[in-house]
Design an enzyme around this catalytic site. Structure first.
Site, PDB file in Angstrom:
ATOM      1  NE  ARG A  48      -3.694  -1.596   2.218  1.00 34.76           N
ATOM      2  CZ  ARG A  48      -3.673  -2.377   3.297  1.00 34.76           C
ATOM      3  NH1 ARG A  48      -3.213  -1.913   4.445  1.00 34.76           N
ATOM      4  NH2 ARG A  48      -4.100  -3.615   3.223  1.00 34.76           N
ATOM      5  CB  CYS A  53      -9.153 -17.997  15.347  1.00 36.47           C
ATOM      6  SG  CYS A  53      -7.772 -16.932  14.978  1.00 36.47           S
ATOM      7  NE  ARG A  91      -5.396  -5.981  -2.485  1.00 32.29           N
ATOM      8  CZ  ARG A  91      -6.543  -6.599  -2.773  1.00 32.29           C
ATOM      9  NH1 ARG A  91      -6.536  -7.796  -3.309  1.00 32.29           N
ATOM     10  NH2 ARG A  91      -7.694  -6.009  -2.502  1.00 32.29           N
ATOM     11  CG  ASN A 123      -4.574  -9.841  11.179  1.00 33.20           C
ATOM     12  OD1 ASN A 123      -4.605  -9.536   9.997  1.00 33.20           O
ATOM     13  ND2 ASN A 123      -5.021 -11.003  11.617  1.00 33.20           N
TER      14      ASN A 123
END
Lengths: 457, 457
Positions: free
Chosen positions: A23, A46, A73, A310
């Protein structure tokens, strides 16, 4: 001049880092190559118990972003390709294409290690028999589901009663199995103090899950076909058509260890606050393969959780992308459920606090999730630890029904802010009869803890 | 020598103060006399909508402690007895027994004023007609229920769309009424910014509640029998068999005003942090009749909520009992629901922030209550305000379904701790697929707000 970022591991931490870096820096500025040895990228491990239990219909729902989406991407994600060595001074990694069997070196300017964790498989006789399953990866989950399909029997034994163990017990119960959970500990959920674990034990009894405490597995017994037929402890034998291992995980850091990178007491990589591997300017690490600072105890811990992975990835990607971010640490929050029983903890248990030399008081209160007169008000037990003298909050454990688990967030924020239990008594928490008694259970615990701190002197 | 404590008001603040003082000082040390002009003591006014709607079966369930129970604890609670004057220099109060019609002076050494709030009844023609009801006290609730019994019609108009208004709309809907809500504001729930209020409006539409915005009521129209038959605005007429007023409340401080005690800009009593009336060593005040410090804006506000009243009472009772406690202030947390729509706010709205000279950024994110793949994951909208430059959290508003309302507690604690939105991005909140996406909606908002603060410069 373009740089190359190499990422080892295609799940949460690695691919979050890659995505965030992308990004911030275009493909012209930063080439990104990522290696994943499994069949899946960016998935929710999870979620596996809920897929096995049938709450989640299809494996694909657990995949946040497929390899193709990553490639679209401009991230060169190479699946089924295992990195087998890191050459730190040479700034390159050796990888093997698991299908083709070929090997190749790839140079890097920057490296992210996100190799995750691997399940502890106790070295027991029979542990590798067909019908014995870990549930760490989507591949593991698929293998378990295939195994359940193939086996007509309905007796399941879960070894271990931590988060994975109790969630898998629920999943197998939902699939119609007779479930027995064997735990070495005094109670299930050793991430709670035993007095709170006892509440979980009782609730599991009520659900028809047999929980055997102080059960040290000695052997996996197999039948004539070589498949598991029972699990043996020193005291007993438990017939099993399928066995699920929920015996914990350890950081997967064999590559890092071989490369001479710094590991901590729990076997995880050690990083700085920007998630850089200590002493290595261009190598980052995140997710289940690192140790994190516990902000309450001041010690490093291994906390394998998708939410941290994350965040690590985000922080790493920001820093590689030329931005700035840090991961200050954790307070040890974890939530789970067994059917409608909700289980939560944050901060230190009694034994954690003792281990780091803290003296503390504990209080336990019984309250309800809603105003007592409001329909659906369910009992909730809150245990709170506070430091003697200072009254600083040290930890909270909650066991209850609807509305119990996420209430622990109140304590998680208070721990982060270093609040005292007395300061917590004044917290302006949301109140309306459908959502809380007029004194929220956490406030009641804080009041009682305040009194206990004073009484302890 | 025994002292006498006089308490004016027998609900949450007054009786909590009395009970806490009694716990700390015996009847031999402290005589306690309490006056309540209504029929009920220590009840949950917040529960009235659920009683009217039928979720709570009996009035008695809303009563936490009856007059008899208080008396059994050596609190001389005199029901249906209204205090009509406070003689501050003479240290005595004048009371009237509303049934016997007799008056008497009672001396005090210490006084607690807990006279609550009174509904704003706009001075409209017809406002006192039969069939027009406030819902501030249990007596009001009973009168409304009696009125509903007597009236065969099924058309209800609720004037005002704040917490009480929307909760009463739900209650009347549950009883089978056609419900129209008239609000002066641009949207219902003016305690939210209009963009978030719009979400509530839309959800109310979906439930079959007609909400009319920018509707200024000009008149209550009555039939030949004198009973309400419609509510008129400048633009229209709304037929009504019953009208409920949810037009807000003001502090009930006429006694205090007459006695020359200090009142603030909102008409509430002004106290110090120990809940002592400013400038008066032996007079305390708490609950809906006081103003409280808003810790975010630094201004005094009137926040009539049972949870604050209970805290005030606890603090007052502790101080009178010889212990020490303070009420530092509020951050403005409030939660509510309309059927399964949950509504929450804490901190400042845009207009509150502007009013005190703060410059800020706002962000709004759409997320879900649970992992997207987990059954029951419901949309949740989180709006966050952060101060420019410093990035300090200023406020959060949440509209969603299950799990939305109490999530605001995360922000309430963060506001209390003075956290920046960037610090919030690292919060270790409970994560498991049944309870949250891997990034909790509040964390997503904090990340977006962090970027917005930076972009705003």
């Amino acid at each position: 001049m373009s740089e190359r970022l190499v990422v080892i591991g295609g799940d949460a931490a690695g691919m979050s880092a890659a995505s965030q870096a992308r990004r911030l820096r275009s493909a012209g500025e930063l080439e990104i190559v990522a290696f994943e040895r499994g069949h899946f990228s960016s998935y929710s491990a999870c979620g596996i118990p809920y897929w096995v239990g049938g709450d989640v219909a299809a494996r694909g729902e657990l995949i946040a972003r497929s390899p193709e989406e990553h490639r679209a991407r401009d991230i060169d994600l190479r699946m089924r390709t295992e990195v087998t060595a890191i050459d730190v001074p040479g700034r390159r990694v050796l990888s093997r294409d698991l299908d083709a069997g070929t090997e190749a070196w790839t140079d890097f300017d920057k490296l992210v290690i996100a190799t995750g964790a691997r399940p502890l498989r106790p070295p027991l006789p029979g542990i590798d028999a067909p019908g014995v399953h870990g549930v760490q990866t989507l591949d593991d989950g698929q293998a378990l589901l295939d195994s359940l399909e193939r086996t007509p029997g309905r007796r399941a034994v879960v070894v271990g009663a931590g988060y994975i163990g109790v969630e898998m017990a629920e999943a197998l119960l939902a699939r119609g199995y007779d479930v027995t959970v064997l735990t070495r500990g005094e109670q299930p959920m050793a991430t709670l103090d035993p007095d709170m674990g006892r509440l979980v034990h009782r609730a599991m009894d009520g659900l028809g899950i047999t929980t055997v405490a102080s059960a040290e597995v000695t052997k996996i017994l197999t039948g004539a076909d070589g498949r598991v037929r029972a699990v043996a402890t020193a005291a007993d034998e438990y017939p099993a058509d399928v066995v699920v291992l929920g015996t914990g995980v350890v950081p997967e850091t064999s590559l890092a260890r071989a490369a001479g990178l710094p590991l901590g007491a729990h076997g995880g990589l050690l990083t700085d606050l920007a998630m850089r591997v200590r002493g290595h300017e261009d190598i980052w690490a995140g997710g289940d393969c690192v140790e994190v600072l516990d902000l309450v105890s001041g010690r490093e811990r291994h906390v394998p959780l998708g939410t941290h992975a994350n965040k690590h990835g985000q922080v790493i990607g920001a820093n590689i992308g030329g931005d700035y971010a840090t991961f200050p640490g954790v307070v040890g929050t974890a939530v789970s459920k067994v059917c409608d029983l909700e289980i939560a903890r944050t901060g230190l248990r009694e034994k954690d606090a003792r281990e780091v030399g803290l003296r503390f008081v504990t209080v336990t209160v019984e309250s309800t999730s809603r105003a007592g007169y409001y329909p659906g008000a369910a009992p909730m037990t809150v245990k709170m630890l506070a430091e003697r003298r200072t009254g600083r909050l040290l930890g909270v454990q909650i066991v209850g029904r609807e509305g119990a688990a996420k209430r622990v967030d109140i304590a998680a924020v208070a721990l982060t802010a270093g609040m005292t239990v007395e300061a917590m008594t004044a917290l302006d928490l949301g109140y309306a009869p459908p959502f809380s008694p007029v004194w929220d259970p956490v406030l009641i615990a804080a009041r009682k803890a305040t009194a206990a701190v004073r009484a302890a002197g």
